[in-house]
Design a protein around this motif. Structure first.
Motif, PDB file in Angstrom:
ATOM      1  N   GLU A 178      61.945  75.453  59.774  1.00 30.96           N
ATOM      2  CA  GLU A 178      63.191  75.019  60.419  1.00 30.96           C
ATOM      3  C   GLU A 178      63.716  73.707  59.846  1.00 30.96           C
ATOM      4  OE1 GLU A 178      65.104  76.724  62.386  1.00 30.96           O
ATOM      5  OE2 GLU A 178      63.722  78.375  62.806  1.00 30.96           O
ATOM      6  N   GLU A 179      62.814  72.825  59.432  1.00 31.41           N
ATOM      7  CA  GLU A 179      63.239  71.552  58.847  1.00 31.41           C
ATOM      8  C   GLU A 179      63.992  71.787  57.527  1.00 31.41           C
ATOM      9  OE1 GLU A 179      61.411  67.244  57.390  1.00 31.41           O
ATOM     10  OE2 GLU A 179      60.078  68.725  58.297  1.00 31.41           O
ATOM     11  N   VAL A 180      63.450  72.647  56.676  1.00 30.65           N
ATOM     12  CA  VAL A 180      64.103  72.972  55.409  1.00 30.65           C
ATOM     13  C   VAL A 180      65.412  73.704  55.672  1.00 30.65           C
ATOM     14  CG1 VAL A 180      63.905  74.337  53.290  1.00 30.65           C
ATOM     15  CG2 VAL A 180      61.958  72.981  54.085  1.00 30.65           C
ATOM     16  N   LYS A 181      65.399  74.656  56.596  1.00 28.75           N
ATOM     17  CA  LYS A 181      66.616  75.400  56.939  1.00 28.75           C
ATOM     18  C   LYS A 181      67.710  74.451  57.422  1.00 28.75           C
ATOM     19  CE  LYS A 181      68.339  79.101  59.898  1.00 28.75           C
ATOM     20  NZ  LYS A 181      67.976  80.058  60.967  1.00 28.75           N
ATOM     21  N   GLY A 182      67.366  73.535  58.316  1.00 25.86           N
ATOM     22  CA  GLY A 182      68.336  72.571  58.821  1.00 25.86           C
ATOM     23  C   GLY A 182      68.891  71.684  57.719  1.00 25.86           C
ATOM     24  N   PHE A 183      68.024  71.248  56.827  1.00 25.92           N
ATOM     25  CA  PHE A 183      68.463  70.395  55.719  1.00 25.92           C
ATOM     26  C   PHE A 183      69.407  71.147  54.790  1.00 25.92           C
ATOM     27  CE2 PHE A 183      67.838  69.001  51.294  1.00 25.92           C
ATOM     28  CZ  PHE A 183      68.343  67.711  51.396  1.00 25.92           C
ATOM     29  N   LEU A 184      69.031  72.365  54.415  1.00 28.31           N
ATOM     30  CA  LEU A 184      69.823  73.118  53.446  1.00 28.31           C
ATOM     31  C   LEU A 184      71.156  73.608  54.000  1.00 28.31           C
ATOM     32  CD1 LEU A 184      67.097  75.261  51.641  1.00 28.31           C
ATOM     33  CD2 LEU A 184      68.228  73.180  50.823  1.00 28.31           C
ATOM     34  N   THR A 185      71.259  73.752  55.311  1.00 31.99           N
ATOM     35  CA  THR A 185      72.492  74.300  55.900  1.00 31.99           C
ATOM     36  C   THR A 185      73.376  73.238  56.541  1.00 31.99           C
ATOM     37  OG1 THR A 185      71.327  74.833  57.962  1.00 31.99           O
ATOM     38  CG2 THR A 185      71.449  76.576  56.289  1.00 31.99           C
ATOM     39  N   LYS A 186      73.094  71.981  56.289  1.00 29.37           N
ATOM     40  CA  LYS A 186      73.915  70.929  56.897  1.00 29.37           C
ATOM     41  C   LYS A 186      75.283  70.792  56.243  1.00 29.37           C
ATOM     42  CE  LYS A 186      71.938  67.183  54.207  1.00 29.37           C
ATOM     43  NZ  LYS A 186      71.463  65.823  54.216  1.00 29.37           N
ATOM     44  N   GLY A 187      75.477  71.437  55.092  1.00 29.46           N
ATOM     45  CA  GLY A 187      76.800  71.522  54.512  1.00 29.46           C
ATOM     46  C   GLY A 187      77.051  70.719  53.258  1.00 29.46           C
ATOM     47  N   ASP A 188      76.137  69.868  52.858  1.00 22.66           N
ATOM     48  CA  ASP A 188      76.406  69.093  51.651  1.00 22.66           C
ATOM     49  C   ASP A 188      75.269  69.142  50.633  1.00 22.66           C
ATOM     50  OD1 ASP A 188      74.698  67.581  53.160  1.00 22.66           O
ATOM     51  OD2 ASP A 188      75.813  65.721  52.985  1.00 22.66           O
ATOM     52  N   VAL A 189      74.407  70.141  50.765  1.00 21.03           N
ATOM     53  CA  VAL A 189      73.353  70.350  49.778  1.00 21.03           C
ATOM     54  C   VAL A 189      73.862  71.404  48.796  1.00 21.03           C
ATOM     55  CG1 VAL A 189      70.987  71.103  49.375  1.00 21.03           C
ATOM     56  CG2 VAL A 189      71.529  69.746  51.403  1.00 21.03           C
ATOM     57  N   LYS A 190      73.887  71.028  47.536  1.00 12.43           N
ATOM     58  CA  LYS A 190      74.449  71.898  46.506  1.00 12.43           C
ATOM     59  C   LYS A 190      73.382  72.279  45.487  1.00 12.43           C
ATOM     60  CE  LYS A 190      77.059  70.121  43.211  1.00 12.43           C
ATOM     61  NZ  LYS A 190      78.202  69.562  42.456  1.00 12.43           N
ATOM     62  N   PHE A 191      73.335  73.564  45.190  1.00  7.74           N
ATOM     63  CA  PHE A 191      72.505  74.089  44.110  1.00  7.74           C
ATOM     64  C   PHE A 191      73.427  74.288  42.916  1.00  7.74           C
ATOM     65  CE2 PHE A 191      70.298  75.193  47.925  1.00  7.74           C
ATOM     66  CZ  PHE A 191      68.954  75.131  47.613  1.00  7.74           C
ATOM     67  N   GLU A 192      73.017  73.796  41.764  1.00  8.57           N
ATOM     68  CA  GLU A 192      73.840  73.929  40.561  1.00  8.57           C
ATOM     69  C   GLU A 192      72.978  74.474  39.433  1.00  8.57           C
ATOM     70  OE1 GLU A 192      76.944  70.951  38.994  1.00  8.57           O
ATOM     71  OE2 GLU A 192      75.110  70.507  37.863  1.00  8.57           O
ATOM     72  N   LEU A 193      73.424  75.581  38.870  1.00 13.45           N
ATOM     73  CA  LEU A 193      72.724  76.211  37.757  1.00 13.45           C
ATOM     74  C   LEU A 193      73.655  76.232  36.553  1.00 13.45           C
ATOM     75  CD1 LEU A 193      70.289  77.805  36.602  1.00 13.45           C
ATOM     76  CD2 LEU A 193      71.411  79.882  37.457  1.00 13.45           C
ATOM     77  N   ILE A 194      73.177  75.694  35.444  1.00 14.81           N
ATOM     78  CA  ILE A 194      73.932  75.726  34.197  1.00 14.81           C
ATOM     79  C   ILE A 194      73.226  76.687  33.260  1.00 14.81           C
ATOM     80  CG2 ILE A 194      74.798  74.386  32.246  1.00 14.81           C
ATOM     81  CD1 ILE A 194      74.823  71.943  34.136  1.00 14.81           C
TER      82      ILE A 194
END
Length: 152
Positions: free
Chosen positions: A68-84
């Motif tokens: 739940e801690e990871v889920k809450g962190f990742l879904t707070k709205g400003d965590v971005k995954f970037e793949l080049i």
């Protein structure tokens, strides 16, 4: 396709980056066990960037346990995954940002996805466009309009 770089940002702050080299890349550590350094999470993040579901980022597929801690962190709205990635000598940037959307009856997790700066607000639109980077199209042939003998 060549992976160039996978990064995770919290707002504008870079949290983690993996730079890939040409050829074979092995994600490991220098310690004795290799436990808890993010090997599985890195692969899940790559899968997510390439159109996969977000749930495996916080829900262990082996035991179905939700962090739940990871889920809450990742879904707070400003965590971005970037793949080049580099495909046919052209560099492309794929980003995905998760957030919780609260509706009238329930909350849902949504992802805003971009390919080379173009935003796709639904997963369906993103996953329809993503294969085109790799040279695939959603061409459906029939016997009536086929011009290639193997399409029959």
């Amino acid at each position: 396709m060549q992976l160039i770089k996978l990064s995770v940002f919290d707002g504008s702050k870079e949290i983690r980056t993996i730079n890939f080299k040409e050829g074979l890349n092995i994600i490991t550590n220098l310690g004795e066990t290799g436990n808890q350094i993010g090997k599985s999470t890195s692969l899940r993040a790559l899968a997510f960037c390439l159109g996969g579901n977000s749930e495996p980022l916080w829900k262990d597929p082996d035991n179905e346990k939700v962090n739940e801690e990871v889920k809450g962190f990742l879904t707070k709205g400003d965590v971005k995954f970037e793949l080049i990635v580099k495909i046919a000598s052209i560099t492309h940037t794929i980003t995905r940002v998760l957030s919780i959307k609260i509706g009238a009856r329930r909350e849902s997790i949504t992802a805003i996805s971009t390919i080379d700066g173009v935003t796709y607000k639904s997963r369906a639109a993103f996953t329809r466009e993503l294969p085109r980077l790799f040279g695939y199209t959603d061409r459906k042939s029939t016997r009536l309009n086929s011009s290639h003998p193997l399409d029959l």
